[in-house]
Design a protein around this motif. Structure first.
Motif, PDB file in Angstrom:
ATOM      1  N   THR A  16      37.552 -20.251  58.174  1.00  0.00           N
ATOM      2  CA  THR A  16      36.772 -19.034  58.393  1.00  0.00           C
ATOM      3  C   THR A  16      36.680 -18.218  57.101  1.00  0.00           C
ATOM      4  OG1 THR A  16      37.478 -18.957  60.701  1.00  0.00           O
ATOM      5  CG2 THR A  16      36.604 -16.931  59.766  1.00  0.00           C
ATOM      6  N   ALA A  17      37.786 -18.079  56.400  1.00  0.00           N
ATOM      7  CA  ALA A  17      37.786 -17.309  55.148  1.00  0.00           C
ATOM      8  C   ALA A  17      36.943 -18.002  54.075  1.00  0.00           C
ATOM      9  CB  ALA A  17      39.213 -17.113  54.654  1.00  0.00           C
ATOM     10  N   GLN A  38      21.201 -20.090  60.296  1.00  0.00           N
ATOM     11  CA  GLN A  38      21.861 -21.377  60.477  1.00  0.00           C
ATOM     12  C   GLN A  38      23.100 -21.478  59.594  1.00  0.00           C
ATOM     13  OE1 GLN A  38      18.616 -20.987  59.870  1.00  0.00           O
ATOM     14  NE2 GLN A  38      17.436 -22.139  61.359  1.00  0.00           N
ATOM     15  N   ALA A  39      22.991 -20.996  58.358  1.00  0.00           N
ATOM     16  CA  ALA A  39      24.134 -21.025  57.446  1.00  0.00           C
ATOM     17  C   ALA A  39      25.255 -20.138  57.975  1.00  0.00           C
ATOM     18  CB  ALA A  39      23.707 -20.573  56.052  1.00  0.00           C
ATOM     19  N   ALA A  40      24.925 -18.983  58.492  1.00  0.00           N
ATOM     20  CA  ALA A  40      25.939 -18.078  59.041  1.00  0.00           C
ATOM     21  C   ALA A  40      26.640 -18.717  60.239  1.00  0.00           C
ATOM     22  CB  ALA A  40      25.310 -16.752  59.446  1.00  0.00           C
ATOM     23  N   LYS A  41      25.868 -19.369  61.106  1.00  0.00           N
ATOM     24  CA  LYS A  41      26.465 -20.020  62.267  1.00  0.00           C
ATOM     25  C   LYS A  41      27.433 -21.114  61.854  1.00  0.00           C
ATOM     26  CE  LYS A  41      23.630 -21.221  65.563  1.00  0.00           C
ATOM     27  NZ  LYS A  41      22.424 -21.580  66.333  1.00  0.00           N
ATOM     28  N   ARG A  42      27.018 -21.975  60.925  1.00  0.00           N
ATOM     29  CA  ARG A  42      27.859 -23.113  60.515  1.00  0.00           C
ATOM     30  C   ARG A  42      29.048 -22.697  59.662  1.00  0.00           C
ATOM     31  NH1 ARG A  42      27.420 -27.684  63.433  1.00  0.00           N
ATOM     32  NH2 ARG A  42      25.264 -27.856  64.081  1.00  0.00           N
ATOM     33  N   LEU A  43      28.879 -21.728  58.793  1.00  0.00           N
ATOM     34  CA  LEU A  43      29.938 -21.379  57.849  1.00  0.00           C
ATOM     35  C   LEU A  43      30.875 -20.278  58.342  1.00  0.00           C
ATOM     36  CD1 LEU A  43      27.877 -21.452  54.537  1.00  0.00           C
ATOM     37  CD2 LEU A  43      29.540 -23.138  55.322  1.00  0.00           C
ATOM     38  N   VAL A  44      30.398 -19.419  59.252  1.00  0.00           N
ATOM     39  CA  VAL A  44      31.220 -18.279  59.676  1.00  0.00           C
ATOM     40  C   VAL A  44      31.494 -18.302  61.183  1.00  0.00           C
ATOM     41  CG1 VAL A  44      31.402 -15.762  59.725  1.00  0.00           C
ATOM     42  CG2 VAL A  44      30.290 -16.882  57.795  1.00  0.00           C
ATOM     43  N   ILE A  45      30.454 -18.382  61.980  1.00  0.00           N
ATOM     44  CA  ILE A  45      30.601 -18.244  63.431  1.00  0.00           C
ATOM     45  C   ILE A  45      31.410 -19.385  64.038  1.00  0.00           C
ATOM     46  CG2 ILE A  45      29.367 -18.055  65.632  1.00  0.00           C
ATOM     47  CD1 ILE A  45      29.081 -15.608  63.786  1.00  0.00           C
ATOM     48  N   TYR A  46      31.052 -20.648  63.753  1.00  0.00           N
ATOM     49  CA  TYR A  46      31.772 -21.778  64.329  1.00  0.00           C
ATOM     50  C   TYR A  46      33.249 -21.799  63.952  1.00  0.00           C
ATOM     51  CZ  TYR A  46      27.353 -23.861  65.918  1.00  0.00           C
ATOM     52  OH  TYR A  46      26.161 -24.106  66.529  1.00  0.00           O
ATOM     53  N   PRO A  47      33.615 -21.623  62.676  1.00  0.00           N
ATOM     54  CA  PRO A  47      35.050 -21.595  62.369  1.00  0.00           C
ATOM     55  C   PRO A  47      35.779 -20.409  63.012  1.00  0.00           C
ATOM     56  CG  PRO A  47      33.793 -21.999  60.372  1.00  0.00           C
ATOM     57  CD  PRO A  47      32.814 -21.650  61.443  1.00  0.00           C
ATOM     58  N   ARG A  49      34.994 -18.920  65.890  1.00  0.00           N
ATOM     59  CA  ARG A  49      35.170 -19.217  67.313  1.00  0.00           C
ATOM     60  C   ARG A  49      36.235 -20.286  67.524  1.00  0.00           C
ATOM     61  NH1 ARG A  49      28.938 -19.026  69.455  1.00  0.00           N
ATOM     62  NH2 ARG A  49      28.854 -16.764  69.612  1.00  0.00           N
ATOM     63  N   PHE A  50      36.269 -21.272  66.626  1.00  0.00           N
ATOM     64  CA  PHE A  50      37.308 -22.298  66.711  1.00  0.00           C
ATOM     65  C   PHE A  50      38.690 -21.665  66.600  1.00  0.00           C
ATOM     66  CE2 PHE A  50      40.223 -25.295  64.693  1.00  0.00           C
ATOM     67  CZ  PHE A  50      40.090 -26.410  65.513  1.00  0.00           C
ATOM     68  N   THR A  51      38.818 -20.675  65.757  1.00  0.00           N
ATOM     69  CA  THR A  51      40.114 -20.052  65.501  1.00  0.00           C
ATOM     70  C   THR A  51      40.485 -19.007  66.551  1.00  0.00           C
ATOM     71  OG1 THR A  51      39.763 -20.377  63.147  1.00  0.00           O
ATOM     72  CG2 THR A  51      41.482 -18.829  63.776  1.00  0.00           C
ATOM     73  N   PHE A  52      39.546 -18.153  66.929  1.00  0.00           N
ATOM     74  CA  PHE A  52      39.891 -16.982  67.727  1.00  0.00           C
ATOM     75  C   PHE A  52      39.440 -17.012  69.188  1.00  0.00           C
ATOM     76  CE2 PHE A  52      39.452 -15.465  63.300  1.00  0.00           C
ATOM     77  CZ  PHE A  52      40.780 -15.123  63.094  1.00  0.00           C
ATOM     78  N   VAL A  53      38.443 -17.825  69.537  1.00  0.00           N
ATOM     79  CA  VAL A  53      37.893 -17.784  70.893  1.00  0.00           C
ATOM     80  C   VAL A  53      38.321 -18.987  71.727  1.00  0.00           C
ATOM     81  CG1 VAL A  53      35.753 -17.733  72.234  1.00  0.00           C
ATOM     82  CG2 VAL A  53      35.919 -16.446  70.112  1.00  0.00           C
ATOM     83  N   ARG A  54      38.437 -20.128  71.114  1.00  0.00           N
ATOM     84  CA  ARG A  54      38.754 -21.380  71.801  1.00  0.00           C
ATOM     85  C   ARG A  54      40.104 -21.279  72.483  1.00  0.00           C
ATOM     86  NH1 ARG A  54      41.878 -25.355  69.785  1.00  0.00           N
ATOM     87  NH2 ARG A  54      41.962 -24.245  67.813  1.00  0.00           N
ATOM     88  N   GLY A  55      40.196 -21.877  73.669  1.00  0.00           N
ATOM     89  CA  GLY A  55      41.463 -21.896  74.394  1.00  0.00           C
ATOM     90  C   GLY A  55      42.510 -22.727  73.662  1.00  0.00           C
ATOM     91  N   LEU A  56      43.745 -22.391  73.849  1.00  0.00           N
ATOM     92  CA  LEU A  56      44.848 -23.077  73.188  1.00  0.00           C
ATOM     93  C   LEU A  56      44.881 -24.543  73.629  1.00  0.00           C
ATOM     94  CD1 LEU A  56      47.144 -22.533  71.226  1.00  0.00           C
ATOM     95  CD2 LEU A  56      48.606 -22.081  73.186  1.00  0.00           C
ATOM     96  N   GLY A  57      44.763 -25.446  72.676  1.00  0.00           N
ATOM     97  CA  GLY A  57      44.775 -26.874  72.955  1.00  0.00           C
ATOM     98  C   GLY A  57      43.435 -27.445  73.381  1.00  0.00           C
ATOM     99  N   ASP A  58      42.392 -26.651  73.400  1.00  0.00           N
ATOM    100  CA  ASP A  58      41.062 -27.094  73.836  1.00  0.00           C
ATOM    101  C   ASP A  58      40.244 -27.520  72.622  1.00  0.00           C
ATOM    102  OD1 ASP A  58      38.793 -27.552  75.359  1.00  0.00           O
ATOM    103  OD2 ASP A  58      38.179 -25.459  75.308  1.00  0.00           O
ATOM    104  N   PHE A  59      40.110 -28.829  72.405  1.00  0.00           N
ATOM    105  CA  PHE A  59      39.394 -29.335  71.246  1.00  0.00           C
ATOM    106  C   PHE A  59      38.048 -29.984  71.559  1.00  0.00           C
ATOM    107  CE2 PHE A  59      43.725 -29.200  69.622  1.00  0.00           C
ATOM    108  CZ  PHE A  59      43.515 -28.539  68.435  1.00  0.00           C
ATOM    109  N   GLU A  65      29.096 -26.413  72.877  1.00  0.00           N
ATOM    110  CA  GLU A  65      28.929 -25.320  73.817  1.00  0.00           C
ATOM    111  C   GLU A  65      28.313 -24.100  73.140  1.00  0.00           C
ATOM    112  OE1 GLU A  65      32.499 -22.401  75.265  1.00  0.00           O
ATOM    113  OE2 GLU A  65      33.037 -24.475  74.918  1.00  0.00           O
ATOM    114  N   TYR A  66      28.453 -23.973  71.826  1.00  0.00           N
ATOM    115  CA  TYR A  66      27.890 -22.832  71.113  1.00  0.00           C
ATOM    116  C   TYR A  66      26.492 -23.122  70.561  1.00  0.00           C
ATOM    117  CZ  TYR A  66      32.645 -21.241  71.486  1.00  0.00           C
ATOM    118  OH  TYR A  66      33.873 -20.882  71.968  1.00  0.00           O
TER     119      TYR A  66
END
Length: 71
Positions: A16-17, A38-47, A49-59, A65-66
């Motif tokens: 994310t950073a 598109q660049a913002a979604k791939r470089l900022v939003i997806y990482p 959400r992966f870090t802060f929104v995704r459920g623990l252990g949900d890969f 889904e996004y």
């Protein structure tokens, strides 16, 4: 879940950073080409959400889904 906490979340935070820094550098070029959303979604939003929104252990399929998020 333990691997998620110890490995995936820190990697996601670093992604994310780094993605945010890359997006800031790339913004002038993506504005010219009209692909800044598109660049913002791939470089900022997806990482983020992966870090802060995704459920623990949900890969599986977390990015698909996004894909339906309106632009």
């Amino acid at each position: 879940m333990l691997l998620d906490v110890l490995l995936a979340r820190p990697v996601g935070l670093a992604s994310t950073a780094l993605g945010t820094a890359a997006w800031i550098v790339a913004t002038p070029f993506t504005l010219l080409s009209g692909t800044w959303k598109q660049a913002a979604k791939r470089l900022v939003i997806y990482p983020a959400r992966f870090t802060f929104v995704r459920g623990l252990g949900d890969f599986p399929g977390y990015m698909e889904e996004y894909e339906t998020v309106e632009e």
